[in-house]
Design an enzyme around this catalytic site. Structure first.
Site, PDB file in Angstrom:
ATOM      1  N   SER A 187       0.859  -1.176   0.000  1.00 49.29           N
ATOM      2  CA  SER A 187       0.000   0.000   0.000  1.00 49.29           C
ATOM      3  C   SER A 187       0.896   1.227   0.000  1.00 49.29           C
ATOM      4  O   SER A 187       2.083   1.144   0.359  1.00 49.29           O
ATOM      5  CB  SER A 187      -0.873   0.010   1.275  1.00 49.29           C
ATOM      6  OG  SER A 187      -1.504   1.251   1.474  1.00 49.29           O
TER       7      SER A 187
ATOM      8  N   TYR B 124      -3.000  -1.192  10.215  1.00 46.10           N
ATOM      9  CA  TYR B 124      -2.837  -1.395   8.771  1.00 46.10           C
ATOM     10  C   TYR B 124      -1.464  -0.913   8.309  1.00 46.10           C
ATOM     11  O   TYR B 124      -0.765  -1.616   7.567  1.00 46.10           O
ATOM     12  CB  TYR B 124      -3.944  -0.649   8.032  1.00 46.10           C
ATOM     13  CG  TYR B 124      -3.941  -0.851   6.536  1.00 46.10           C
ATOM     14  CD1 TYR B 124      -4.490  -2.003   5.974  1.00 46.10           C
ATOM     15  CD2 TYR B 124      -3.417   0.111   5.675  1.00 46.10           C
ATOM     16  CE1 TYR B 124      -4.507  -2.185   4.601  1.00 46.10           C
ATOM     17  CE2 TYR B 124      -3.429  -0.062   4.309  1.00 46.10           C
ATOM     18  CZ  TYR B 124      -3.977  -1.221   3.772  1.00 46.10           C
ATOM     19  OH  TYR B 124      -3.988  -1.402   2.408  1.00 46.10           O
TER      20      TYR B 124
END
Length: 278
Positions: free
Chosen positions: A155, A168
């Site tokens: 990401s 995350y």
């Protein structure tokens, strides 16, 4: 002739979103697919879980492209189940060439407010699940001794941070480190290991009420609509858009899986519309 003719790809989180787009792109390039998905709700995830019907839709779409897909309902947190599904897929399709560790989820909260369950489930799916995928696949690739390509989903959050997303961000930073380590370990076997790092992608992981509320805390509940929050999302990337499409990630995965990237390994390929520069 496709770039991936006669190849077999193993994809996690394949039932919908990025995983489905990746399966269809690789199939369109000539690959057969081994695909798994939990097809069930995951505790603390902001999005509803995929379903068996979603997985069946992916398999049907792959077959419509003239390719074979072997699918199974498996959670990446279950190593034994994951390994069994991969081994069965390889038994049926005869080999393994490409591994796409795509399955993921997230939740939100300030670091001091995150519960242990919220922390653990993100790490177990997004980081441990990637390790499980690699652990199941590496012995097969080594035994074949014909090279291969492993692609992990990271990401933009693997490079930068974001408030309310500490589990995350920590997990994706961990995946980025895992990519580099496994790339070093598998270089003698001519197995390339890379990652794709998306910005916000147009899937159910962003199109849900918890995410809309995070981006627009000033809006009342009845105004938390896609139309109203889209301008907020458009502040993230450098380019003039709110989000990219799953197919944009699938295109990057296909490149890394193919011989076009035959000398690319240890790379975190950002498909982020300039997010980290913004």
């Amino acid at each position: 002739m496709g770039r991936l003719d006669n190849k077999v790809a193993f994809i996690t989180g394949v039932a919908r979103g990025q995983g489905r787009a990746e399966a269809l792109k690789l199939a369109s390039e000539g690959a057969d697919i081994i695909g798994v998905d939990a097809c069930a709700p995951i505790a603390t995830n902001v999005a509803e879980g995929a379903t068996l019907a979603d997985l069946e839709d992916t398999e049907r779409a792959v077959k419509e492209l003239g390719r074979t897909m072997v699918s199974a309902q498996v959670d990446v947190r279950d190593f034994a189940g994951l390994k069994a599904a991969l081994d069965e897929g390889v038994r049926q399709l005869g080999r393994l060439d490409i591994v796409v560790a795509n399955a993921g989820m997230w939740n939100y909260g300030l670091t001091e407010d995150i519960t242990e369950e919220m922390w653990d489930v993100v790490q177990d799916v997004n980081l441990k699940g990637v390790w499980h995928t690699a652990k199941a696949a590496i012995p097969i690739l080594k035994q074949q001794n014909e090279g291969g390509s492993m692609i992990f989903t990271t990401s933009s959050m693997a490079t930068i941070g974001a408030p309310n997303m500490s589990p995350y961000c920590a997990a994706k930073h961990g995946v980025s480190g895992l990519v580099k380590t496994i790339a070093m370990e598998l270089a003698p076997y001519k197995v390339r290991v890379n990652s794709v790092a998306p910005t916000t992608v147009n899937t159910k992981l962003i199109h849900n009420r918890p995410t809309y509320a995070l981006f627009a805390p000033d809006l009342p509940e009845d105004q938390l609509t896609r139309e109203n929050v889209e301008p907020r999302f458009a502040t993230i990337p450098l380019l003039d858009l709110a989000w990219i499409e799953p197919e944009d990630i699938a295109n990057a995965v296909a490149y890394l899986a193919s011989d076009d990237a035959r000398y690319v390994t240890g790379l975190d390929l950002r498909v982020d519309a300039g997010q980290i520069l913004n």
